[in-house]
Each structure stands twice: as structure tokens, then as C-alpha cells.
Design a protein around this motif. Structure first.
Motif: not given
Ligand code: SAH
Length: 253
Positions: A6-8, A24-27, A39-43, A78-83
Motif C-alpha cells: 500500500t502506498i500511503v 487504517e492502512a498504516l495500522a 516515517l517519524a510522522r507515523v505513530p 509512505v509519502s508526504s502529501g499525495d503519494p
């Protein structure tokens, strides 16, 4: 093959601007792949593996993600903004095109995000209300001549222009050269906005015009927006002026 990729898109920064689908996808991921800063922005989640890398290693990172997914992992890139906007989604598809046949059987999903130009536009008013385009000023992946040709064509066509990647330590002069080119084509009073770190604690916005725009105002976290001949600036007693572009266009002479 049960692996999943998944590219989020994480959005511009503020957690509230991350979509529920992205959360959801990150979890659900067993593995997170991406640039350290993103990555630092993802819990953090117990049991989830993180594969951080430097900003420039996009293709290597894409291949690593595909290999993990092919081995059965549930990978979120993960990408910032829109992937899909100057970001990882294209790198993943480039890697699939050039890579192993089996990668084409993977379950790949792209989860959209709020791109910097939309976050910036919302902060400014409605500058993208009529035709617009987005140009990356980075000449890492295309010749500078092409950047200049596209800027020229966009200005001549009357588009509002969103400039991504305006400046970096490795690319210090490009934004100045872009302004010089645009000054030959657009009126000096054309609105220019520097929208920095939109929706983050260090957000900063400066609205000026083409004749006064200074490249040093921008850094790597800035989106530079160049108005069209129709873009209006609405001054108000307090707060920044609003910028908006009307929905309709008077016939041009
Ligand atoms: N995929 C991202 C863009 C990646 S390119 C997106 O859709 O937003 C990186 C560039 O995006 C930066 O150089 C900057 O121009 C812009 N950018 C990213 N986040 C930003 C933010 N919060 N505020 C302003 N500009 C941002």
C-alpha cells in the motif's frame, strides 16, 4: 501470494489532514518503508517493522518494499502529501515495470493524500479555482532546459503554477532563474505566494508579487504558487490577504 503493498499519502503534516483510509492502512501494515522524516510522522506500533532510508534512494526503497511484499509481508510505503505527486507511487510502478514478473501479481493499493498544493491553496483562499498546473523545479530527474520550457509554456497558457521542490542545498539557483524567466512573460504585479510547512507548527506564509519575490524566502518545505493574470488579491483589515482565481475567464484579446 498473500503479500500486499500500500502506498500511503500522509498529507501535508497535520494529523487531521491525514485520511481515515491512510490511518487504517498504516495500522494494518507489518512493515513501513519510507524516508526517515516521513516515517517519524507515523505513530509507533508494537510489532511493526520500520525500514527508513534517505530521501534520494527512491528506487532502492521501492524495490525493497516490493521484495518484502513478495515475501508475504503487508507493506506500507509512505509519502508526504499525495503519494502520486512527485513521490513514491511512481517509483514503485517504475520498479514493477523493470522488475520481477511476480511483482505484477501483488495486491497494490495507492491511498491518496492532501497534496501540498491543495493544503497551500486552502490556506491562501482559492488560487487554484481555475486552470492550473504543477511543476517540480528539481532538475535531478529532468534537464533544466525542460523545466524552463514548461514554465514558459505554462505562463504563456495562463495557468496558475504550483512549484514543488523550489530549492535545496544542491539546487540553490533554480528558483531565481525560474523567477527571471517568468518576469519576461507575466506582469510584475502577478501574485506570488510562498507557502511553507503548511499545516505544521512551523507554518509560514508570505504573499507578494512577481517583481518583489525573493528566492531566499523559499526552502525545501515551501510550495511556491504563481498566480495567473486573473488571480486576485483581496486585502483585509487583519490577517493575510486572500488569493483567489475566479471560476470564469473573460475572453482575452
Ligand atoms: N508528494 C508530495 C510532494 C513531494 S515533493 C505532495 O503531494 O505534497 C516535496 C515538495 O513538496 C517540497 O519541496 C515542497 O515544495 C512541497 N511540500 C511538501 N509538504 C509541504 C507543506 N506542508 N507545505 C508546503 N509545501 C510542501
Amino acid at each position: 501470494m498473500t503479500g500486499r503493498l500500500t502506498i500511503v499519502g500522509l498529507g501535508p503534516g497535520d494529523e487531521a489532514l491525514k485520511t481515515s483510509r491512510a490511518v487504517e492502512a498504516l495500522a494494518a501494515a507489518s512493515d513501513l518503508v519510507g524516508y526517515h522524516t516521513y516515517l517519524a510522522r507515523v505513530p509507533e506500533r508494537a510489532g511493526q517493522h520500520r525500514h527508513g532510508s534517505d530521501n534520494r534512494e527512491e528506487i532502492t526503497r521501492a524495490r525493497e518494499a516490493l521484495q518484502l511484499a513478495a515475501a508475504g509481508r503487508h507493506v506500507a510505503v509512505v509519502s508526504s502529501g499525495d503519494p502520486g505527486v512527485f513521490a513514491m507511487a511512481s517509483a514503485v510502478f517504475e520498479a514493477i515495470e523493470a522488475g520481477e514478473k511476480a511483482w505484477r501479481t501483488l495486491d497494490v493499493e495507492v491511498v491518496p493524500g492532501v497534496s501540498a498544493m491543495f493544503a497551500a491553496a486552502a490556506r491562501l483562499g482559492a488560487p487554484l479555482g481555475h486552470d492550473f498546473c504543477a511543476i517540480s523545479l528539481s532538475d535531478n530527474l529532468k534537464p533544466w532546459e525542460v523545466v524552463l520550457q514548461r514554465l514558459t509554456a505554462a505562463a504563456e497558457a495562463g495557468f496558475v503554477i504550483a512549484l514543488y521542490n523550489p530549492i535545496s542545498r544542491a539546487r540553490p539557483w533554480q528558483l531565481g532563474a525560474a523567477f527571471e524567466r517568468l518576469r519576461l512573460l507575466l506582469p510584475p504585479s502577478t501574485p506570488v505566494a510562498f507557502a511553507r510547512a503548511i499545516s505544521r507548527p512551523d507554518e509560514r506564509v508570505l504573499i507578494t508579487d512577481l517583481q518583489s519575490a525573493m528566492p531566499a524566502t523559499a526552502d525545501m518545505s515551501t510550495l511556491v504558487l504563481i498566480g495567473s493574470a486573473e488571480t486576485r488579491r483581496l486585502d483585509r483589515a487583519s490577517g493575510d490577504p486572500w488569493l483567489y482565481t475566479p471560476r470564469s475567464l473573460e475572453a482575452r484579446s
